[in-house]
Motif scaffolding. Structure first.
Motif, mmCIF file in Angstrom:
data_model
loop_
_atom_site.group_PDB
_atom_site.id
_atom_site.type_symbol
_atom_site.label_atom_id
_atom_site.label_comp_id
_atom_site.label_asym_id
_atom_site.label_seq_id
_atom_site.Cartn_x
_atom_site.Cartn_y
_atom_site.Cartn_z
ATOM 1 N N UNK A 27 27.979 -9.055 50.999
ATOM 2 C CA UNK A 27 26.977 -9.829 50.258
ATOM 3 C C UNK A 27 25.638 -9.931 50.980
ATOM 4 N N UNK A 28 25.432 -9.114 51.996
ATOM 5 C CA UNK A 28 24.170 -9.159 52.725
ATOM 6 C C UNK A 28 23.053 -8.521 51.899
ATOM 7 N N UNK A 29 21.829 -8.948 52.164
ATOM 8 C CA UNK A 29 20.674 -8.311 51.528
ATOM 9 C C UNK A 29 20.503 -6.907 52.098
ATOM 10 N N UNK A 30 19.997 -6.017 51.284
ATOM 11 C CA UNK A 30 19.778 -4.637 51.715
ATOM 12 C C UNK A 30 18.412 -4.533 52.388
ATOM 13 N N UNK A 31 18.396 -3.991 53.599
ATOM 14 C CA UNK A 31 17.126 -3.823 54.306
ATOM 15 C C UNK A 31 16.243 -2.817 53.581
ATOM 16 N N UNK A 32 16.853 -1.753 53.042
ATOM 17 C CA UNK A 32 16.116 -0.726 52.305
ATOM 18 C C UNK A 32 16.976 -0.290 51.119
ATOM 19 N N UNK A 33 16.874 -0.990 49.988
ATOM 20 C CA UNK A 33 17.725 -0.675 48.831
ATOM 21 C C UNK A 33 17.598 0.770 48.369
ATOM 22 N N UNK A 34 16.385 1.304 48.380
ATOM 23 C CA UNK A 34 16.179 2.668 47.911
ATOM 24 C C UNK A 34 16.918 3.663 48.796
ATOM 25 N N UNK A 35 16.819 3.463 50.111
ATOM 26 C CA UNK A 35 17.495 4.350 51.050
ATOM 27 C C UNK A 35 19.010 4.264 50.875
ATOM 28 N N UNK A 36 19.515 3.065 50.608
ATOM 29 C CA UNK A 36 20.948 2.880 50.384
ATOM 30 C C UNK A 36 21.424 3.691 49.187
ATOM 31 N N UNK A 37 20.686 3.638 48.083
ATOM 32 C CA UNK A 37 21.085 4.367 46.881
ATOM 33 C C UNK A 37 21.061 5.873 47.105
ATOM 34 N N UNK A 38 20.003 6.355 47.741
ATOM 35 C CA UNK A 38 19.883 7.792 47.988
ATOM 36 C C UNK A 38 20.985 8.269 48.937
ATOM 37 N N UNK A 39 21.215 7.530 50.025
ATOM 38 C CA UNK A 39 22.238 7.924 50.995
ATOM 39 C C UNK A 39 23.632 7.906 50.367
ATOM 40 N N UNK A 40 23.895 6.923 49.519
ATOM 41 C CA UNK A 40 25.206 6.845 48.859
ATOM 42 C C UNK A 40 25.397 8.001 47.900
ATOM 43 N N UNK A 41 24.351 8.361 47.177
ATOM 44 C CA UNK A 41 24.442 9.490 46.253
ATOM 45 C C UNK A 41 24.649 10.792 47.020
ATOM 46 N N UNK A 42 24.004 10.926 48.161
ATOM 47 C CA UNK A 42 24.204 12.110 48.990
ATOM 48 C C UNK A 42 25.639 12.185 49.504
ATOM 49 N N UNK A 43 26.203 11.029 49.874
ATOM 50 C CA UNK A 43 27.590 10.995 50.329
ATOM 51 C C UNK A 43 28.544 11.382 49.204
ATOM 52 N N UNK A 44 28.234 10.943 47.982
ATOM 53 C CA UNK A 44 29.059 11.319 46.835
ATOM 54 C C UNK A 44 29.002 12.821 46.601
ATOM 55 N N UNK A 45 27.820 13.389 46.731
ATOM 56 C CA UNK A 45 27.668 14.841 46.576
ATOM 57 C C UNK A 45 28.515 15.589 47.603
ATOM 58 N N UNK A 46 28.470 15.143 48.844
ATOM 59 C CA UNK A 46 29.254 15.808 49.877
ATOM 60 C C UNK A 46 30.748 15.702 49.599
ATOM 61 N N UNK A 47 31.177 14.552 49.060
ATOM 62 C CA UNK A 47 32.578 14.391 48.712
ATOM 63 C C UNK A 47 32.998 15.345 47.610
ATOM 64 N N UNK A 48 32.133 15.539 46.620
ATOM 65 C CA UNK A 48 32.424 16.455 45.527
ATOM 66 C C UNK A 48 32.502 17.893 46.032
ATOM 67 N N UNK A 49 31.638 18.220 46.987
ATOM 68 C CA UNK A 49 31.623 19.586 47.511
ATOM 69 C C UNK A 49 32.898 19.930 48.284
ATOM 70 N N UNK A 50 33.701 18.936 48.610
ATOM 71 C CA UNK A 50 34.962 19.192 49.299
ATOM 72 C C UNK A 50 36.086 19.545 48.334
ATOM 73 N N UNK A 51 35.836 19.369 47.023
ATOM 74 C CA UNK A 51 36.867 19.696 46.042
ATOM 75 C C UNK A 51 37.061 21.208 45.950
#
Length: 225
Positions: A27-51
């Motif tokens: 429940x903490x505030x995000x220091x950089x919300x935009x960076x969080x969204x982009x980094x999470x989407x990049x992590x999702x992409x990497x996970x998909x590439x492992x399929x």
């Protein structure tokens, strides 16, 4: 993502990665919300590439759009042609620009918005999670300070495809369930029942409402038809 095998697996991975990222943040505030969204989407992409992938159709892929509201400001990121709209009054204040050649042609003035809605290549995108490794990127959007009565819509191309921006803005006056359901049904009918995936979530911003906090991140499939 049409044309790629097991797109539902790619979409599921994207959902799970975002749920996990929000859960770990707490429940903490995000220091950089935009960076969080982009980094999470990049992590999702990497996970998909492992399929496992089929060399003839490529990796499973999915479009994605995600938003985070903090202190009355909405941050967002996306890849592909799933869209985010911010509606104010009877107009579209902000929307994402599709990662597609058809959108590029509209931006260049080669074709009109109306022509783009029926163009035979309108479903061919140039960016997605999964697909081709070197072509992926998560695009962050300008942060939007929300005002009382603003409506936010996140949706797949099956929902926005049959409509112009003005029609979406006037159809979602309050972002109620009934308005969204009506919009989804009309999209299905206009495509003669042969539309792409029709997915949407909408909210109306009201700063007067009390916060509805939970002890953990909550995610649920609302409805699959």
């Amino acid at each position: 993502l049409g044309g790629h095998s097991h797109g539902e697996l790619a979409a599921g991975i994207a959902i799970e990665v975002f749920i996990d990222a929000f859960s770990r943040h707490g429940n903490q505030a995000f220091a950089d919300p935009q960076d969080f969204l982009v980094a999470t989407m990049q992590a999702a992409h990497q996970g998909i590439m492992q399929l496992p992938n089929d060399k003839d159709v490529g990796f499973p892929g999915t479009t994605c759009v995600a938003a985070l509201i903090q202190d009355g400001v909405m941050y967002s990121a996306y890849a592909g042609d799933s869209r985010l709209y911010v509606l104010r009054g009877h107009a579209v204040l902000h929307r994402t620009r599709d990662h597609s050649m058809v959108q590029q042609w509209v931006d260049w003035g080669v074709i009109s918005e109306e022509e783009s809605r029926v163009h035979p290549r309108r479903n061919q995108i140039t960016n997605c999670l999964g697909g081709i490794e070197e072509m992926f990127y998560a695009e962050s959007c300008t942060a939007v300070p929300l005002q009382m009565g603003d409506r936010v819509l996140l949706c797949s191309d099956g929902l926005w495809g049959p409509f112009g921006d003005n029609e979406i803005a006037t159809s979602l006056k309050t972002a109620s369930d009934s308005e969204l359901n009506s919009l989804m049904l009309t999209a299905y009918q206009r495509e003669g029942g042969r539309s792409d995936n029709i997915t949407g979530v909408a909210l109306a911003w009201d700063e007067s409402q009390d916060d509805k906090s939970t002890e953990q991140v909550v995610s649920a499939v609302l409805e699959i038809v």
